[in-house]
Each structure stands twice: as C-alpha cells, then as structure tokens.
Write a protein that holds these residues in place. Structure first.
Motif, PDB file in Angstrom:
ATOM      1  N   VAL A  45     -10.062  -1.354   2.330  1.00 24.64           N
ATOM      2  CA  VAL A  45     -10.327   0.067   2.086  1.00 24.64           C
ATOM      3  C   VAL A  45     -10.390   0.727   3.460  1.00 24.64           C
ATOM      4  N   ASN A  46      -9.317   1.444   3.781  1.00 28.82           N
ATOM      5  CA  ASN A  46      -9.161   1.970   5.132  1.00 28.82           C
ATOM      6  C   ASN A  46      -9.717   3.400   5.265  1.00 28.82           C
ATOM      7  N   LYS A  47      -9.838   3.818   6.490  1.00 30.86           N
ATOM      8  CA  LYS A  47     -10.281   5.175   6.875  1.00 30.86           C
ATOM      9  C   LYS A  47     -11.748   5.408   6.548  1.00 30.86           C
ATOM     10  N   VAL A  48     -12.539   4.357   6.582  1.00 36.23           N
ATOM     11  CA  VAL A  48     -13.963   4.554   6.287  1.00 36.23           C
ATOM     12  C   VAL A  48     -14.668   5.314   7.416  1.00 36.23           C
ATOM     13  N   ASP A  49     -13.976   5.492   8.543  1.00 32.56           N
ATOM     14  CA  ASP A  49     -14.548   6.352   9.593  1.00 32.56           C
ATOM     15  C   ASP A  49     -14.720   7.783   9.105  1.00 32.56           C
ATOM     16  N   ARG A  50     -14.011   8.133   8.027  1.00 36.27           N
ATOM     17  CA  ARG A  50     -14.109   9.475   7.466  1.00 36.27           C
ATOM     18  C   ARG A  50     -15.170   9.575   6.371  1.00 36.27           C
ATOM     19  N   LEU A  51     -15.823   8.479   6.095  1.00 39.17           N
ATOM     20  CA  LEU A  51     -16.747   8.454   4.960  1.00 39.17           C
ATOM     21  C   LEU A  51     -18.181   8.191   5.397  1.00 39.17           C
TER      22      LEU A  51
ATOM     23  N   VAL B 207     -12.636  -0.985   6.236  1.00 39.50           N
ATOM     24  CA  VAL B 207     -12.125  -1.002   7.609  1.00 39.50           C
ATOM     25  C   VAL B 207     -11.809   0.414   8.083  1.00 39.50           C
ATOM     26  N   SER B 208     -11.758   0.545   9.381  1.00 37.90           N
ATOM     27  CA  SER B 208     -11.138   1.714   9.984  1.00 37.90           C
ATOM     28  C   SER B 208     -10.106   1.204  10.968  1.00 37.90           C
ATOM     29  N   ALA B 209      -8.851   1.337  10.562  1.00 37.62           N
ATOM     30  CA  ALA B 209      -7.781   0.897  11.462  1.00 37.62           C
ATOM     31  C   ALA B 209      -7.813   1.725  12.735  1.00 37.62           C
ATOM     32  N   ARG B 210      -8.274   2.968  12.612  1.00 39.08           N
ATOM     33  CA  ARG B 210      -8.307   3.864  13.770  1.00 39.08           C
ATOM     34  C   ARG B 210      -9.352   3.431  14.792  1.00 39.08           C
ATOM     35  N   THR B 211     -10.556   3.151  14.345  1.00 39.69           N
ATOM     36  CA  THR B 211     -11.606   2.779  15.310  1.00 39.69           C
ATOM     37  C   THR B 211     -11.671   1.267  15.533  1.00 39.69           C
TER      38      THR B 211
ATOM     39  N   GLY C 169       0.827  -1.197   0.000  1.00 42.18           N
ATOM     40  CA  GLY C 169       0.000   0.000   0.000  1.00 42.18           C
ATOM     41  C   GLY C 169       0.861   1.245   0.000  1.00 42.18           C
ATOM     42  N   ARG C 170       0.310   2.316  -0.560  1.00 43.73           N
ATOM     43  CA  ARG C 170       1.035   3.572  -0.591  1.00 43.73           C
ATOM     44  C   ARG C 170       1.344   4.049   0.821  1.00 43.73           C
ATOM     45  N   PRO C 171       2.309   4.949   0.950  1.00 41.20           N
ATOM     46  CA  PRO C 171       2.569   5.544   2.264  1.00 41.20           C
ATOM     47  C   PRO C 171       1.310   6.246   2.784  1.00 41.20           C
ATOM     48  N   ASN C 172       1.116   6.164   4.095  1.00 41.80           N
ATOM     49  CA  ASN C 172       0.030   6.889   4.776  1.00 41.80           C
ATOM     50  C   ASN C 172      -1.380   6.358   4.562  1.00 41.80           C
ATOM     51  N   VAL C 173      -1.507   5.220   3.907  1.00 40.49           N
ATOM     52  CA  VAL C 173      -2.857   4.662   3.776  1.00 40.49           C
ATOM     53  C   VAL C 173      -3.312   4.031   5.091  1.00 40.49           C
ATOM     54  N   GLY C 174      -2.358   3.777   5.989  1.00 37.70           N
ATOM     55  CA  GLY C 174      -2.711   3.233   7.301  1.00 37.70           C
ATOM     56  C   GLY C 174      -2.240   1.809   7.535  1.00 37.70           C
ATOM     57  N   LYS C 175      -1.199   1.398   6.845  1.00 32.38           N
ATOM     58  CA  LYS C 175      -0.702   0.020   6.993  1.00 32.38           C
ATOM     59  C   LYS C 175      -0.260  -0.281   8.426  1.00 32.38           C
ATOM     60  N   SER C 176       0.539   0.623   8.988  1.00 33.73           N
ATOM     61  CA  SER C 176       1.052   0.364  10.340  1.00 33.73           C
ATOM     62  C   SER C 176      -0.087   0.314  11.352  1.00 33.73           C
ATOM     63  N   THR C 177      -1.009   1.245  11.221  1.00 36.44           N
ATOM     64  CA  THR C 177      -2.148   1.291  12.141  1.00 36.44           C
ATOM     65  C   THR C 177      -2.988   0.022  12.002  1.00 36.44           C
ATOM     66  N   LEU C 178      -3.167  -0.425  10.775  1.00 37.19           N
ATOM     67  CA  LEU C 178      -3.966  -1.629  10.543  1.00 37.19           C
ATOM     68  C   LEU C 178      -3.267  -2.877  11.089  1.00 37.19           C
TER      69      LEU C 178
ATOM     70  N   ILE D  32       9.130  -8.620   8.893  1.00 39.85           N
ATOM     71  CA  ILE D  32       7.892  -8.952   9.585  1.00 39.85           C
ATOM     72  C   ILE D  32       7.314  -7.721  10.273  1.00 39.85           C
ATOM     73  N   ARG D  33       6.049  -7.444   9.957  1.00 37.79           N
ATOM     74  CA  ARG D  33       5.399  -6.265  10.539  1.00 37.79           C
ATOM     75  C   ARG D  33       4.596  -6.612  11.772  1.00 37.79           C
ATOM     76  N   GLY D  34       4.091  -7.841  11.794  1.00 40.24           N
ATOM     77  CA  GLY D  34       3.289  -8.223  12.944  1.00 40.24           C
ATOM     78  C   GLY D  34       2.815  -9.651  12.816  1.00 40.24           C
TER      79      GLY D  34
HETATM   80  P1  GDP Z   1       1.308   3.769   6.678  1.00 39.05           P
HETATM   81  O1  GDP Z   1       2.280   4.795   6.158  1.00 39.05           O
HETATM   82  O2  GDP Z   1       0.573   3.116   5.560  1.00 39.05           O
HETATM   83  O3  GDP Z   1       1.936   2.781   7.610  1.00 39.05           O
HETATM   84  O4  GDP Z   1       0.188   4.578   7.490  1.00 39.05           O
HETATM   85  P2  GDP Z   1       0.044   4.835   9.057  1.00 39.05           P
HETATM   86  O5  GDP Z   1      -0.486   3.637   9.752  1.00 39.05           O
HETATM   87  O6  GDP Z   1       1.315   5.400   9.575  1.00 39.05           O
HETATM   88  O7  GDP Z   1      -1.111   5.933   9.069  1.00 39.05           O
HETATM   89  C1  GDP Z   1      -0.973   7.166   8.374  1.00 39.05           C
HETATM   90  C2  GDP Z   1      -1.895   8.182   8.994  1.00 39.05           C
HETATM   91  O8  GDP Z   1      -3.248   7.800   8.785  1.00 39.05           O
HETATM   92  C3  GDP Z   1      -1.733   8.322  10.498  1.00 39.05           C
HETATM   93  O9  GDP Z   1      -1.905   9.667  10.846  1.00 39.05           O
HETATM   94  C4  GDP Z   1      -2.868   7.477  11.062  1.00 39.05           C
HETATM   95  O10 GDP Z   1      -3.271   7.904  12.332  1.00 39.05           O
HETATM   96  C5  GDP Z   1      -3.949   7.700  10.029  1.00 39.05           C
HETATM   97  N1  GDP Z   1      -4.884   6.578   9.960  1.00 39.05           N
HETATM   98  C6  GDP Z   1      -4.575   5.265   9.884  1.00 39.05           C
HETATM   99  N2  GDP Z   1      -5.688   4.527   9.837  1.00 39.05           N
HETATM  100  C7  GDP Z   1      -6.730   5.385   9.896  1.00 39.05           C
HETATM  101  C8  GDP Z   1      -8.153   5.229   9.888  1.00 39.05           C
HETATM  102  O11 GDP Z   1      -8.705   4.129   9.835  1.00 39.05           O
HETATM  103  N3  GDP Z   1      -8.889   6.366   9.944  1.00 39.05           N
HETATM  104  C9  GDP Z   1      -8.331   7.599  10.004  1.00 39.05           C
HETATM  105  N4  GDP Z   1      -9.151   8.649  10.066  1.00 39.05           N
HETATM  106  N5  GDP Z   1      -7.009   7.783  10.014  1.00 39.05           N
HETATM  107  C10 GDP Z   1      -6.216   6.702   9.964  1.00 39.05           C
END
Ligand code: GDP
Ligand code: MG
Length: 204
Positions: A129-135, A159-163, A21-30, A53-55
C-alpha cells in the motif's frame, strides 16, 4: 564468489517477483527504492532476458528480480484469451507477486481486476500500500484494511516509495520468499550505469 558451485547454490536465494498495479500507483518509484543503488548486470541466462525486467534487488544472500506482469492494467478491456495465457505464464514463472496499490486513492475496480488475475495463480502475493506519506495514521489503517479485503494478499505492507518508509521490510520479506538457488544476476559493486542503460543494452 564461486557462483554456480553447489556451495553458492546452498547459501543464496534468488527468484522472480511479478509486479502488478494500476498506472501511477508508484510501481517504478517503488522498484527504484527496492533496487537501491545496487545495480546489477544481467547474466546470460536466456530465461531472464526474455522477460520484462524492471529491476534487480540484491542484498546479502538474496536476489529479487522484479518483472512486469503485463496486460492486467486496464479493467475496461476484457482480457483476451491470449493475454490471459500470457499473464498466467508470467505468474507461473514467478516465485511471488507484488501488487502495488495507491493508499491515497484507495481500492478501486482496477485494483479488483488485477487482484482477480493474480489470485488465480498459486503464488504468495504481497500487497504494497503505497503513498502512505500522504496519509495520517487512521487513513493508513483504513487503506491497509481495504487492501486486505481484496482477499488476494498473504501480507500487506504500508510503504512510501517516495520517502523510502517501509521499503526495506518489504524487500526483506520478498527476499525470504525466494527459493534457494544461485544468483541470476551478478551483483555489481560499482556501476555508474543506470539499470535502464544496462537493460537497453541487454535487449538490443
Ligand atoms: P507507476 O505508473 O505505477 O510506475 O507509478 P510511478 O512510479 O511513475 O509514480 C506515479 C506518481 O506517483 C509519480 O508522480 C511519483 O512521484 C508518485 N509517487 C510514487 N510513489 C509515491 C509515494 O510513495 N508517495 C507519494 N506522495 N507519491 C509517490
Ligand atoms: Mg511506471
């Protein structure tokens, strides 16, 4: 548990999921959400230690080891042959691929570039499909449709990795894709070590 015995082998599943996945899509959070609090200790299997290995998500009888798929994050750089081979090898050593996209931003050239690299492998591909909490509902449907139109995923999960919304169904789906076999990592009952610390020790 009699790990390594034929009984354990026949009742457990374990394998590798290549994470793209592209940077910042939320891979680490997921990954954090998928792994949950069940941090695992690494086995002495050389194959596991060679990889990024990430997790490790262990739940019930299934273990999903998430590994980075390196080299396909930057669509502006054409893949060198060397990188291409590395990507292919990583995919060949995986049991499934998990492609994460940002539902809020929608699909872009970077996602298509990654999809093309992943599509080449004969692997089940799951799109998160991440960040659906924003949609809202309509935007979520649109994002899911766009992701399906990448024409790479066998399944698309909102999914929402955040919630944490949708993360458990995704984990269960990945777990079901893993082949029968013994755990690659020993699940740790209680660890106050973060996975980062464990892995830092591993690669030392
Ligand atoms: P990575 O670069 O793909 O590893 O992305 P990160 O996990 O570092 O997340 C990038 C940014 O997106 C961070 O500011 C996260 O807090 C935010 N983020 C990750 N998952 C979600 C989500 O499900 N919802 C929202 N609103 N933000 C998220
Ligand atoms: Mg990250």
């Amino acid at each position: 548990m009699t790990s390594g015995s034929s009984e354990a082998t026949s009742t457990t599943r374990a394998g590798f999921v290549a994470l793209a996945g592209r940077p910042n899509v939320g891979k680490s959070t997921l990954v954090n959400g998928l792994v949950g609090r069940k941090v695992a200790i690494v086995s002495d299997k050389p194959q596991t230690t060679r990889r990024a290995i990430r997790g490790v998500a262990t739940e019930g009888d299934a273990q999903v080891v998430l590994v980075d798929l390196p080299g396909v994050q930057r669509p502006r750089d054409p893949l060198t042959e060397r990188m291409q081979r590395r990507v292919e090898r990583e995919l060949a050593d995986s049991d499934a691929a998990l492609m994460v996209v940002n539902g809020e931003e929608g699909i872009g050239p970077g996602d298509r570039f990654i999809a093309q690299a992943v599509r080449a492998a004969a692997l089940p591909v799951v799109i998160a499909v991440n960040k659906v909490d924003r949609l809202d509902r309509a935007s979520t449907v649109r994002a899911l449709t766009e992701a399906a139109e990448l024409d790479v995923g066998d399944d698309v999960f909102p999914v929402s990795a955040r919630t944490g919304a949708g993360v458990e169904p995704l984990r269960a789906h990945l777990a079901a894709l893993m082949p029968a076999g013994p755990f690659l990592f020993a699940p740790e009952e209680q660890s106050d070590q973060s996975l980062d610390v464990v892995l830092a020790e591993l690669v030392r």
